[in-house]
Design a protein around this motif. Structure first.
Motif, mmCIF file in Angstrom:
data_model
loop_
_atom_site.group_PDB
_atom_site.id
_atom_site.type_symbol
_atom_site.label_atom_id
_atom_site.label_comp_id
_atom_site.label_asym_id
_atom_site.label_seq_id
_atom_site.Cartn_x
_atom_site.Cartn_y
_atom_site.Cartn_z
ATOM 1 N N CYS A 237 37.725 43.771 38.938
ATOM 2 C CA CYS A 237 39.031 43.632 39.581
ATOM 3 C C CYS A 237 39.985 44.700 39.067
ATOM 4 O O CYS A 237 40.746 45.299 39.818
ATOM 5 C CB CYS A 237 39.582 42.234 39.312
ATOM 6 N N GLY A 238 39.962 44.927 37.771
ATOM 7 C CA GLY A 238 40.859 45.915 37.186
ATOM 8 C C GLY A 238 40.432 46.239 35.777
ATOM 9 O O GLY A 238 39.486 45.656 35.236
ATOM 10 N N ALA A 239 41.128 47.180 35.152
ATOM 11 C CA ALA A 239 40.774 47.620 33.791
ATOM 12 C C ALA A 239 42.046 48.049 33.072
ATOM 13 O O ALA A 239 42.175 49.209 32.666
ATOM 14 C CB ALA A 239 39.760 48.753 33.857
ATOM 15 N N PHE A 268 36.224 45.694 44.066
ATOM 16 C CA PHE A 268 36.817 45.368 45.376
ATOM 17 C C PHE A 268 38.299 45.716 45.363
ATOM 18 O O PHE A 268 38.906 45.856 44.297
ATOM 19 C CB PHE A 268 36.630 43.881 45.710
ATOM 20 N N VAL A 269 38.848 45.873 46.551
ATOM 21 C CA VAL A 269 40.290 46.089 46.715
ATOM 22 C C VAL A 269 40.801 44.990 47.636
ATOM 23 O O VAL A 269 40.281 44.805 48.741
ATOM 24 C CB VAL A 269 40.580 47.490 47.304
ATOM 25 N N VAL A 270 41.768 44.261 47.166
ATOM 26 C CA VAL A 270 42.210 43.055 47.873
ATOM 27 C C VAL A 270 42.669 43.349 49.301
ATOM 28 O O VAL A 270 42.496 42.522 50.201
ATOM 29 C CB VAL A 270 43.308 42.321 47.061
ATOM 30 N N MET A 313 56.349 45.769 30.197
ATOM 31 C CA MET A 313 55.943 44.467 29.645
ATOM 32 C C MET A 313 54.470 44.166 29.935
ATOM 33 O O MET A 313 53.785 43.537 29.133
ATOM 34 C CB MET A 313 56.813 43.342 30.239
ATOM 35 N N LEU A 314 53.991 44.622 31.106
ATOM 36 C CA LEU A 314 52.603 44.344 31.497
ATOM 37 C C LEU A 314 51.629 44.932 30.497
ATOM 38 O O LEU A 314 50.577 44.356 30.212
ATOM 39 C CB LEU A 314 52.312 44.946 32.878
ATOM 40 N N PHE A 315 51.975 46.106 29.967
ATOM 41 C CA PHE A 315 51.056 46.830 29.091
ATOM 42 C C PHE A 315 51.227 46.429 27.628
ATOM 43 O O PHE A 315 50.412 46.770 26.786
ATOM 44 C CB PHE A 315 51.231 48.343 29.293
HETATM 45 P P1 NDP Z 1 48.812 40.499 34.470
HETATM 46 O O1 NDP Z 1 49.807 39.502 34.913
HETATM 47 O O2 NDP Z 1 47.472 40.027 33.984
HETATM 48 O O3 NDP Z 1 49.518 41.387 33.362
HETATM 49 C C1 NDP Z 1 48.838 42.290 32.588
HETATM 50 C C2 NDP Z 1 48.219 41.632 31.334
HETATM 51 O O4 NDP Z 1 47.157 42.461 30.899
HETATM 52 C C3 NDP Z 1 49.156 41.547 30.158
HETATM 53 O O5 NDP Z 1 49.971 40.421 30.166
HETATM 54 C C4 NDP Z 1 48.194 41.550 28.974
HETATM 55 O O6 NDP Z 1 47.843 40.220 28.626
HETATM 56 C C5 NDP Z 1 46.945 42.236 29.531
HETATM 57 N N1 NDP Z 1 46.723 43.509 28.837
HETATM 58 C C6 NDP Z 1 47.586 44.551 28.738
HETATM 59 N N2 NDP Z 1 47.032 45.538 28.028
HETATM 60 C C7 NDP Z 1 45.800 45.109 27.662
HETATM 61 C C8 NDP Z 1 44.732 45.682 26.900
HETATM 62 N N3 NDP Z 1 44.834 46.911 26.369
HETATM 63 N N4 NDP Z 1 43.591 44.961 26.726
HETATM 64 C C9 NDP Z 1 43.482 43.728 27.249
HETATM 65 N N5 NDP Z 1 44.452 43.123 27.973
HETATM 66 C C10 NDP Z 1 45.583 43.818 28.186
HETATM 67 O O7 NDP Z 1 48.528 41.524 35.668
HETATM 68 P P2 NDP Z 1 47.884 41.155 37.077
HETATM 69 O O8 NDP Z 1 47.360 39.784 37.034
HETATM 70 O O9 NDP Z 1 48.837 41.533 38.129
HETATM 71 O O10 NDP Z 1 46.653 42.159 37.169
HETATM 72 C C11 NDP Z 1 45.461 41.883 36.440
HETATM 73 C C12 NDP Z 1 44.401 42.940 36.782
HETATM 74 O O11 NDP Z 1 44.047 42.826 38.157
HETATM 75 C C13 NDP Z 1 44.861 44.366 36.576
HETATM 76 O O12 NDP Z 1 43.806 45.101 36.023
HETATM 77 C C14 NDP Z 1 45.154 44.840 37.989
HETATM 78 O O13 NDP Z 1 45.062 46.223 38.111
HETATM 79 C C15 NDP Z 1 44.078 44.098 38.754
HETATM 80 N N6 NDP Z 1 44.329 43.946 40.180
HETATM 81 C C16 NDP Z 1 43.354 44.373 41.034
HETATM 82 C C17 NDP Z 1 43.470 44.195 42.382
HETATM 83 C C18 NDP Z 1 42.364 44.627 43.271
HETATM 84 O O14 NDP Z 1 42.530 44.607 44.487
HETATM 85 N N7 NDP Z 1 41.218 45.002 42.714
HETATM 86 C C19 NDP Z 1 44.685 43.605 42.970
HETATM 87 C C20 NDP Z 1 45.638 43.111 41.977
HETATM 88 C C21 NDP Z 1 45.439 43.301 40.620
HETATM 89 P P3 NDP Z 1 47.355 39.859 27.116
HETATM 90 O O15 NDP Z 1 48.576 39.458 26.374
HETATM 91 O O16 NDP Z 1 46.372 38.776 27.358
HETATM 92 O O17 NDP Z 1 46.749 41.111 26.560
#
Ligand code: NDP
Length: 328
Positions: A237-239, A268-270, A313-315
């Motif tokens: 889904c993501g990385a 996949f891409v949503v 904040m996400l990162f």
């Molecule tokens: P989140 O709400 O999960 O926010 C990101 C979280 O990632 C953070 O809260 C943090 O949680 C965790 N994180 C940040 N850095 C790291 C790291 N170095 N190692 C491990 N965990 C980390 O984001 P989303 O739910 O919106 O997205 C989750 C994933 O889904 C992403 O990879 C995104 O790109 C992907 N995605 C893919 C889609 C697709 O179509 N394929 C569509 C939408 C999203 P913690 O405190 O637990 O580390």
């Protein structure tokens, strides 16, 4: 909020340019929306890089691309009236002019507006189609999800519980892990910051992982690969752990377990499922209504100028559940 330069590694304040300009005027077949909720998504980091992807990169000097919920404040569009709420890709700005392409009217009486960029929006759709279609989940299977306390992760785990599965979440820190097991019904949680993920997976998924839903990549993906059950599915889904890399993405070294376990790994891409969003959203709304799925949101109140800091904040793992910026 415009993209001033392409970030290298972590996004810095200088990569953005905030400015004030006159509000646009909608022409024929257009409407003007005032932004109420901005969606903050890890994918935005990828949109800043000038390299081939599933969408073209945001252009230098362009308003940053973002999903949002807007309220229509002026309209020359037959389908959108003043007072309507609309979800779409309207960018990081207070007001947006739109021709309605890709825009969807939503009802604040049915669900809080923020849900339309969260559980009933893109992250909810990602969890639903990633788990059920790509992951081909079956009742009774063991599911492991990383980024488990985030927007997508909280939905993946809870949908898997609705489907009668054993669910293990991987997240950062004891508070997030407690949320997963105590509030969201996960069977176990692994704190990747303080635990050995590989060992913990042996404990919590003793019969192996049937579906690994990967949101983070890197060493956590590598650990999960060592614990696959026969015919497992790894959903890419993501990385997020790799998005700010200045060097090449770190690939999994344990991929040969796919061979040994006759497993498959599929990305996949949503957006490819857009024609089925309405059906999925209706089903998720039903589970929310029945109390089987809890909506987790992290709402920051602020202005467009707060976007860069909020995005960071996400990162830093500072959000729990779906991160949104409510414009006040
Ligand atoms: P989140 O709400 O999960 O926010 C990101 C979280 O990632 C953070 O809260 C943090 O949680 C965790 N994180 C940040 N850095 C790291 C790291 N170095 N190692 C491990 N965990 C980390 O984001 P989303 O739910 O919106 O997205 C989750 C994933 O889904 C992403 O990879 C995104 O790109 C992907 N995605 C893919 C889609 C697709 O179509 N394929 C569509 C939408 C999203 P913690 O405190 O637990 O580390």
């Amino acid at each position: 909020m415009r993209l001033a330069r392409r970030p290298v590694g972590e996004v810095r304040p200088e990569d953005w340019e905030y400015g004030e300009e006159p509000v646009g005027v909608p022409g024929d077949g257009e409407f003007l929306g005032r932004t109420r909720y901005l969606s903050l998504d890890p994918a935005m980091r990828g949109w800043l890089d000038d390299r081939p992807s599933y969408l073209p990169p945001v252009g230098l000097g362009d308003v940053m691309r973002a999903g949002s919920v807007v309220e229509v404040v002026a309209s020359n569009h037959p389908k959108f009236q003043v007072g309507d709420h609309v979800v779409g890709t309207f960018g990081v700005q207070d007001y947006a002019v739109s021709n309605g392409k890709g825009a969807l009217k939503v009802d604040p009486a049915l669900a809080p507006l923020s849900t339309y960029v969260g559980a009933l929006g893109m992250p909810g759709m990602t969890a639903y189609f990633g788990l059920l279609e790509v992951g081909a989940l079956k009742e009774g299977e063991t599911v492991v999800v990383s980024g488990a306390a985030g927007a997508v992760g909280t939905m993946v785990g809870q949908i898997a519980k609705v489907k009668g599965c054993r669910v293990v979440g991987i997240a950062g820190g004891p508070r997030k892990c407690a949320l997963l097991t105590e509030e969201l019904g996960f069977d176990a949680a692994i704190d990747y910051r303080s635990e050995d993920v590989r060992k913990a997976l042996r404990t919590h998924a003793p019969d192996g992982i049937d579906v690994y839903f990967d949101n983070v990549g890197g060493p956590i993906l590598d650990a999960a690969l060592t614990r696959l059950a026969m015919h497992a599915r790894v959903v890419v889904c993501g990385a997020i752990s790799q998005y700010n890399n200045e060097d090449a993405v770190q690939g999994p070294s344990n991929y040969l377990s796919l061979l040994v376990r006759r497993a498959r790994m599929e990305g996949f891409v949503v957006f490819d499922y857009a024609r089925r969003y309405a059906q999925a959203a209706a089903e998720i709304a039903g589970w929310i209504g029945e109390g089987r799925i809890k909506v987790k949101e992290h709402v920051v109140e602020g202005t467009v100028a707060d976007f860069p800091e909020t995005f960071g904040m996400l990162f830093r793992g500072e959000n729990t559940g779906k991160l949104v910026l409510r414009l006040v």
